[in-house]
Write a protein that holds these residues in place. Structure first.
Motif, PDB file in Angstrom:
ATOM      1  N   ALA A 183       0.808  -1.218   0.000  1.00 45.68           N
ATOM      2  CA  ALA A 183       0.000   0.000   0.000  1.00 45.68           C
ATOM      3  C   ALA A 183       0.843   1.271   0.000  1.00 45.68           C
ATOM      4  N   PHE A 184       2.178   1.143  -0.048  1.00 40.87           N
ATOM      5  CA  PHE A 184       3.043   2.315   0.087  1.00 40.87           C
ATOM      6  C   PHE A 184       3.488   2.902  -1.248  1.00 40.87           C
ATOM      7  N   GLY A 185       2.798   2.603  -2.311  1.00 40.66           N
ATOM      8  CA  GLY A 185       3.137   3.199  -3.593  1.00 40.66           C
ATOM      9  C   GLY A 185       2.440   2.472  -4.723  1.00 40.66           C
ATOM     10  N   ARG A 186       2.518   3.071  -5.926  1.00 40.38           N
ATOM     11  CA  ARG A 186       1.943   2.463  -7.121  1.00 40.38           C
ATOM     12  C   ARG A 186       3.079   2.272  -8.121  1.00 40.38           C
ATOM     13  N   PRO A 187       3.607   1.063  -8.227  1.00 38.65           N
ATOM     14  CA  PRO A 187       4.747   0.841  -9.132  1.00 38.65           C
ATOM     15  C   PRO A 187       4.435   1.193 -10.585  1.00 38.65           C
ATOM     16  N   ASP A 188       3.209   0.913 -11.039  1.00 29.47           N
ATOM     17  CA  ASP A 188       2.849   1.228 -12.418  1.00 29.47           C
ATOM     18  C   ASP A 188       2.904   2.740 -12.632  1.00 29.47           C
ATOM     19  N   GLY A 189       3.632   3.152 -13.643  1.00 29.92           N
ATOM     20  CA  GLY A 189       3.730   4.573 -13.958  1.00 29.92           C
ATOM     21  C   GLY A 189       4.687   5.348 -13.078  1.00 29.92           C
ATOM     22  N   TYR A 190       5.502   4.639 -12.280  1.00 27.79           N
ATOM     23  CA  TYR A 190       6.417   5.308 -11.349  1.00 27.79           C
ATOM     24  C   TYR A 190       7.357   6.273 -12.065  1.00 27.79           C
ATOM     25  N   LEU A 191       7.981   5.836 -13.142  1.00 25.44           N
ATOM     26  CA  LEU A 191       8.958   6.690 -13.824  1.00 25.44           C
ATOM     27  C   LEU A 191       8.296   7.907 -14.451  1.00 25.44           C
ATOM     28  N   ASP A 192       7.126   7.721 -15.047  1.00 24.49           N
ATOM     29  CA  ASP A 192       6.398   8.859 -15.608  1.00 24.49           C
ATOM     30  C   ASP A 192       6.089   9.890 -14.528  1.00 24.49           C
ATOM     31  N   ARG A 193       5.627   9.403 -13.380  1.00 22.16           N
ATOM     32  CA  ARG A 193       5.270  10.319 -12.293  1.00 22.16           C
ATOM     33  C   ARG A 193       6.490  11.053 -11.760  1.00 22.16           C
ATOM     34  N   GLN A 194       7.617  10.376 -11.698  1.00 16.26           N
ATOM     35  CA  GLN A 194       8.837  11.027 -11.218  1.00 16.26           C
ATOM     36  C   GLN A 194       9.208  12.211 -12.100  1.00 16.26           C
ATOM     37  N   VAL A 195       9.200  11.986 -13.412  1.00 15.99           N
ATOM     38  CA  VAL A 195       9.577  13.058 -14.338  1.00 15.99           C
ATOM     39  C   VAL A 195       8.556  14.183 -14.297  1.00 15.99           C
ATOM     40  N   ARG A 197       6.330  14.974 -11.936  1.00 14.83           N
ATOM     41  CA  ARG A 197       6.277  15.666 -10.651  1.00 14.83           C
ATOM     42  C   ARG A 197       7.440  16.619 -10.474  1.00 14.83           C
ATOM     43  N   PHE A 198       8.658  16.150 -10.728  1.00 15.84           N
ATOM     44  CA  PHE A 198       9.819  17.004 -10.489  1.00 15.84           C
ATOM     45  C   PHE A 198       9.915  18.128 -11.514  1.00 15.84           C
ATOM     46  N   ALA A 199       9.464  17.881 -12.732  1.00 17.53           N
ATOM     47  CA  ALA A 199       9.455  18.960 -13.721  1.00 17.53           C
ATOM     48  C   ALA A 199       8.555  20.100 -13.251  1.00 17.53           C
ATOM     49  N   GLY A 200       7.441  19.752 -12.610  1.00 18.55           N
ATOM     50  CA  GLY A 200       6.532  20.770 -12.113  1.00 18.55           C
ATOM     51  C   GLY A 200       7.027  21.491 -10.878  1.00 18.55           C
ATOM     52  N   LEU A 201       7.979  20.894 -10.168  1.00 13.59           N
ATOM     53  CA  LEU A 201       8.483  21.508  -8.941  1.00 13.59           C
ATOM     54  C   LEU A 201       9.483  22.628  -9.198  1.00 13.59           C
ATOM     55  N   TRP A 202      10.124  22.630 -10.363  1.00  9.18           N
ATOM     56  CA  TRP A 202      11.164  23.629 -10.586  1.00  9.18           C
ATOM     57  C   TRP A 202      10.630  25.055 -10.460  1.00  9.18           C
ATOM     58  N   SER A 203       9.507  25.339 -11.095  1.00  8.49           N
ATOM     59  CA  SER A 203       8.972  26.699 -11.047  1.00  8.49           C
ATOM     60  C   SER A 203       8.532  27.081  -9.639  1.00  8.49           C
ATOM     61  N   VAL A 204       8.196  26.085  -8.823  1.00  8.59           N
ATOM     62  CA  VAL A 204       7.813  26.342  -7.439  1.00  8.59           C
ATOM     63  C   VAL A 204       9.047  26.577  -6.576  1.00  8.59           C
ATOM     64  N   ASN A 205      10.108  25.840  -6.867  1.00 11.52           N
ATOM     65  CA  ASN A 205      11.304  25.846  -6.019  1.00 11.52           C
ATOM     66  C   ASN A 205      12.322  26.917  -6.365  1.00 11.52           C
ATOM     67  N   SER A 206      12.235  27.510  -7.553  1.00 14.39           N
ATOM     68  CA  SER A 206      13.324  28.362  -8.023  1.00 14.39           C
ATOM     69  C   SER A 206      12.847  29.740  -8.444  1.00 14.39           C
ATOM     70  N   ARG A 207      13.786  30.687  -8.360  1.00 15.81           N
ATOM     71  CA  ARG A 207      13.536  32.035  -8.869  1.00 15.81           C
ATOM     72  C   ARG A 207      14.452  32.371 -10.034  1.00 15.81           C
ATOM     73  N   ARG A 208      15.125  31.374 -10.582  1.00 13.88           N
ATOM     74  CA  ARG A 208      16.030  31.615 -11.701  1.00 13.88           C
ATOM     75  C   ARG A 208      15.706  30.643 -12.836  1.00 13.88           C
ATOM     76  N   GLU A 209      16.202  30.962 -13.996  1.00  8.75           N
ATOM     77  CA  GLU A 209      15.984  30.119 -15.167  1.00  8.75           C
ATOM     78  C   GLU A 209      17.275  29.384 -15.514  1.00  8.75           C
ATOM     79  N   LEU A 210      17.191  28.070 -15.539  1.00 12.01           N
ATOM     80  CA  LEU A 210      18.292  27.220 -15.980  1.00 12.01           C
ATOM     81  C   LEU A 210      17.725  26.319 -17.073  1.00 12.01           C
ATOM     82  N   PRO A 211      17.943  26.662 -18.344  1.00 12.90           N
ATOM     83  CA  PRO A 211      17.305  25.939 -19.451  1.00 12.90           C
ATOM     84  C   PRO A 211      17.539  24.437 -19.433  1.00 12.90           C
ATOM     85  N   LEU A 212      18.645  23.993 -18.828  1.00 16.43           N
ATOM     86  CA  LEU A 212      18.958  22.570 -18.835  1.00 16.43           C
ATOM     87  C   LEU A 212      17.934  21.758 -18.044  1.00 16.43           C
ATOM     88  N   VAL A 213      17.246  22.390 -17.110  1.00  9.84           N
ATOM     89  CA  VAL A 213      16.217  21.675 -16.348  1.00  9.84           C
ATOM     90  C   VAL A 213      15.134  21.173 -17.298  1.00  9.84           C
TER      91      VAL A 213
END
Length: 373
Positions: A183-195, A197-213
């Motif tokens: 019950a501690f996670g959903r293995p199906d789609g794990y890699l998709d969710r990782q990419v 989720r973290f792609a969406g966090l950059w604009s929340v976490n940062s005040r600068r632009e780094l195109p490589l992100v």
């Protein structure tokens, strides 16, 4: 933490420099106060309220007498005083879930994995401002800048890499298809969710632009491999999150820092381990937190990969993708630390200021791994 000496070991990414251990029973009035009312007027919420913690320990029959604490580390994520708590609020959604982390450790302990014993869990945020849990004290060594003399022979250095991989293989062999761990996670789609989720966090976490992100996010999406099987994923599996016994031969006493554990793709852990393992010729990044493994006699990342491959049926051809993912994610959560420091939410932090340059270094190293695929 019980009545009597305790330890402070903030976890997550850690400063390489050791902090002198000092046992004290006197609150400093800033990070540690005696009573909750003593926090009135402070700029930042204290990390320990001694009377509240004492009452909790008494309620669980954990020790007696005055509380003492000991700072033994300088970490960057959650804070550990032999009780483990999240950082000061505000906390990112779903991050620093101490109740969930304690439960995972209780379950993996039943599977025979070495972890600290969980003694008590407090979900009441009125006690310290955040949930926390209390765990047993362990007498061991965490490998960062150097090795204890007893483990510093040529044979011990070689054995450490093998032990690190063996524990990872044991972790990945835990059955997650049945029982409470399922019950501690959903293995199906794990890699998709990782990419995603973290792609969406950059604009929340940062005040600068780094195109490589964004460039790396797109590359990760285009080249995403198929997960070969589900497994328990630690999420921060590196040598600095393992505690070794003090005497030879090299043995792991405990796996620490289960905050990011979930069910997903086991190669995510192997990618993170190898991407953050120091060896001669690698470009150091803020995630190379145990530079001692760059000394002669230690396993190389190629050695670690071969050891894992020899005992696993998984195809490791796409490993550079997972290494890219590991460092790209690290850049994003390190950027959050840097932004919180800029906002004055991490007073006294000596690690976060260096992330102004450290985050771009992580992204550059991630790109190098992407180019290996």
């Amino acid at each position: 933490m019980g009545h009597g000496p305790a330890g402070v070991e903030p976890s997550g990414a850690r400063d390489r420099r050791p902090v002198e251990a000092v046992v004290t029973t006197e609150p400093d009035g800033v990070e540690v106060v005696q009573r909750q009312r003593d926090a009135c007027g402070l700029t930042h919420q204290p990390l320990l309220v001694l009377d509240a913690v004492r009452d909790l320990l008494d309620a669980h029959g954990i020790g007696e007498g005055p509380i003492a604490w000991q700072r033994i580390g300088a970490g960057q994520s959650n804070v550990t005083y032999l009780l483990r708590r999240g950082p000061r609020p505000p906390l990112p959604r779903s991050a620093h879930d101490m109740v969930r982390e304690a439960r995972i450790q209780q379950l993996v302990c039943r599977e025979g994995l070495p972890v600290p014993e969980i003694l008590a869990v407090c979900e009441d945020e009125s006690v310290l401002g955040v949930p926390f849990y209390v765990m047993s004290a362990l007498d061991g060594e965490v490998v960062t800048d150097s090795l204890p003399t007893a483990l510093d022979s040529r044979s011990d250095r070689a054995a450490i890499g093998a032990v690190v991989v063996d524990i990872l293989l044991r972790l990945h062999s835990v059955d997650v298809t049945h029982g409470e761990l399922s019950a501690f996670g959903r293995p199906d789609g794990y890699l998709d969710r990782q990419v995603t989720r973290f792609a969406g966090l950059w604009s929340v976490n940062s005040r600068r632009e780094l195109p490589l992100v964004d460039e790396l996010a797109q590359w990760l999406s285009r080249h995403r491999p198929m997960s070969q099987r589900p497994a328990l994923v630690h999420g921060d599996y590196r040598i600095g999150n393992l505690m070794f016994e003090r005497i030879p031969p090299a043995r792991v006493l405990a796996v620490l820092d289960w905050e990011m554990a979930t069910l997903g793709d086991p190669l995510a852990d192997l990618g993170y381990l190898t991407a953050t393992w120091s060896e001669p010729g690698t470009m150091p990044t803020p995630l190379h937190l145990s530079p001692v493994t760059g000394l002669p006699g230690f396993a190389t990342t190629a050695d670690l990969t071969e050891l894992y491959a020899a005992a696993s049926a998984l195809d490791l051809t796409p490993l550079p993708w997972y290494q890219t993912l590991a460092l790209w994610k690290a850049a994003i959560f390190c950027e959050a630390m840097h932004t919180r420091w800029l906002d004055g939410e991490r007073p006294g932090d000596e690690f976060a200021p260096a992330l102004a340059d450290g985050v771009p270094l992580l992204l550059e190293q991630a790109l190098r791994h992407a180019n290996e695929l």
